[in-house]
Design an enzyme around this catalytic site. Structure first.
Site, PDB file in Angstrom:
ATOM      1  N   GLN A  99      24.441  32.389  36.951  1.00 48.27           N
ATOM      2  CA  GLN A  99      25.131  33.332  37.829  1.00 48.27           C
ATOM      3  C   GLN A  99      24.214  33.743  38.989  1.00 48.27           C
ATOM      4  OE1 GLN A  99      26.016  37.557  36.956  1.00 48.27           O
ATOM      5  NE2 GLN A  99      28.163  36.942  36.964  1.00 48.27           N
ATOM      6  N   TYR A 186      28.449  44.651  43.738  1.00 46.66           N
ATOM      7  CA  TYR A 186      27.285  44.046  44.384  1.00 46.66           C
ATOM      8  C   TYR A 186      27.674  43.486  45.758  1.00 46.66           C
ATOM      9  CZ  TYR A 186      25.307  45.009  39.862  1.00 46.66           C
ATOM     10  OH  TYR A 186      24.892  45.667  38.733  1.00 46.66           O
ATOM     11  N   ARG A 233      33.014  34.923  40.322  1.00 46.98           N
ATOM     12  CA  ARG A 233      33.395  36.072  39.487  1.00 46.98           C
ATOM     13  C   ARG A 233      33.880  37.228  40.369  1.00 46.98           C
ATOM     14  NH1 ARG A 233      30.270  39.765  34.891  1.00 46.98           N
ATOM     15  NH2 ARG A 233      31.784  39.258  33.287  1.00 46.98           N
ATOM     16  N   GLY A 322      30.904  39.478  25.692  1.00 46.97           N
ATOM     17  CA  GLY A 322      29.555  39.905  26.044  1.00 46.97           C
ATOM     18  C   GLY A 322      28.800  40.418  24.843  1.00 46.97           C
ATOM     19  N   ARG A 323      29.018  41.711  24.545  1.00 44.59           N
ATOM     20  CA  ARG A 323      28.264  42.337  23.446  1.00 44.59           C
ATOM     21  C   ARG A 323      28.397  41.591  22.122  1.00 44.59           C
ATOM     22  NH1 ARG A 323      30.053  48.165  25.561  1.00 44.59           N
ATOM     23  NH2 ARG A 323      31.582  46.782  26.471  1.00 44.59           N
TER      24      ARG A 323
END
Length: 372
Positions: A99, A186, A233, A322-323
């Protein structure tokens, strides 16, 4: 849930299942130089049973860095460090994309010694980044972001070039492809949103102008690595980091149409993952499916059942976790045999800055089949 275990061809890559290990910042790179290392190679290779791994966000330049000890992809040492990771994952027959990240205004000179850059000179309210300053437990210390300088066209061209260089370096490091980080407040997301982008030139104002930076970055990346190695993304429903823009859904749809025209490998939706988060309306998913013909990934704290349903209804093609992957290196196997899941052992180790604890020491669940 059966569909989660079906293989998929993603732009020429054979994925063994529909599980994606989603990008998660873990701040374990070696210092100085933000260099990927053997510890990171072990972490990713432990999780190579995912159909696809997307690495933690990786800055394309020192200017693009917002948090301490996050890895880069712009130096020879960083490329060599990432080679350890790709080799370890490929040895386990995994697929891995890097990424590409530029944080824009979500930074502080305390992190990289530089004033942040952004589309417009607007500071993100209620937004922090972290440094490691010797706090007990090796904990991260959060500091507020600083006022950014508005980018001129030279800065914009430079950032586009940095994304392209990062993509080229990623492929040189052995990655199967790259994901352009256009989500979560971002730099690219800052250009997309009318509340963080108040420019009056060709990069601001209309939706067409606000997607220009994303399109230029994507075209530049495609030129160096090919459309089949390029994903993007986006996070249409996430408003953190002072990113609440009433026009964002229309802007994202316009971007999706243009990305479809470029025939990139996938769009990855980063979806809200807290408990009372807004559900993504089905009509949004249906419209995105209509506008974008290639692979769609959805990530956002879904259960395997919820993910399986989205796959069954043909609204997405891959599901990011994810987690669940953070704490369960063998997550697909655990889902298959309905095994209990590991919980986060110690929240202090999430952004631990270094060390194996809470990173590569989560136990595997071994079934009989694994032993045969």
């Amino acid at each position: 849930m059966e569909k989660l275990f079906e293989p998929l061809t993603l732009a020429g890559n054979q994925l063994k299942n529909r599980f994606v290990m989603a990008p998660m910042t873990r701040s374990r790179s070696s210092q100085p130089g933000d260099i990927p290392n053997a510890l990171m190679a072990e972490y990713y290779s432990q999780r190579a049973s995912a159909g696809l791994i997307i690495t933690e966000a990786t800055q394309v330049s020192l200017q693009g860095m917002g948090y301490a000890a996050t890895p880069g992809i712009y130096s020879e040492e960083q490329i060599n460090g990432w080679k350890l990771v790709t080799e370890a994952v490929h040895e386990k027959k995994g697929k891995i994309f890097l990424q590409l990240w530029h944080v824009g205004r979500v930074s502080s000179s305390k992190v990289n010694g530089l004033q942040p850059l952004a589309p417009s000179p607007l500071t993100a309210n209620n937004t922090n980044v972290y440094i490691f300053d010797g706090a007990p437990n090796g904990d991260a210390t959060f500091v507020p972001v600083e006022a950014p300088r508005a980018m001129d066209t030279t800065d914009i061209k430079q950032a586009v070039k940095e994304f392209a260089e990062g993509a080229k370096n990623a492929v040189a490091a052995g990655f199967d492809g790259v994901e352009i980080h256009g989500a979560n407040g971002y730099l690219i997301d800052q250009f997309l949103r009318s509340n963080s982008n108040i420019r009056t030139d060709a990069y601001g104002g209309s939706k067409e102008n606000r997607i220009r930076f994303l399109m230029e970055v994507t075209e530049a990346v495609i030129q160096v690595v090919g459309k089949e190695k390029t994903g993007v993304r986006l996070s249409p429903f996430i408003k953190f980091k002072d990113m609440d823009d009433p026009e964002i859904l229309d802007t994202i749809m316009l971007a999706a149409e243009q990305l479809n025209r470029l025939d990139i490998a996938y769009i990855h939706l980063c979806e809200a993952d807290w408990d009372d988060a807004p559900a993504i309306p089905e009509h949004f998913r249906a419209e995105l499916r209509e506008k974008f013909k290639n692979t769609i990934i959805a990530t956002g704290n879904k259960t395997p059942e919820e993910g399986g349903k989205l796959l069954e209804n043909n609204l997405v093609d891959l599901i990011g976790f994810g987690r669940k992957f953070l704490t369960n290196p063998d997550y697909p196997e655990r889902v298959k045999v309905n095994a209990p899941l590991n919980e986060i052992s110690d929240p202090h180790t999430l952004f631990g800055g270094g060390g194996a604890k809470g990173y590569i020491d989560y136990p595997f669940f071994r079934t009989e089949e694994t032993h045969h």
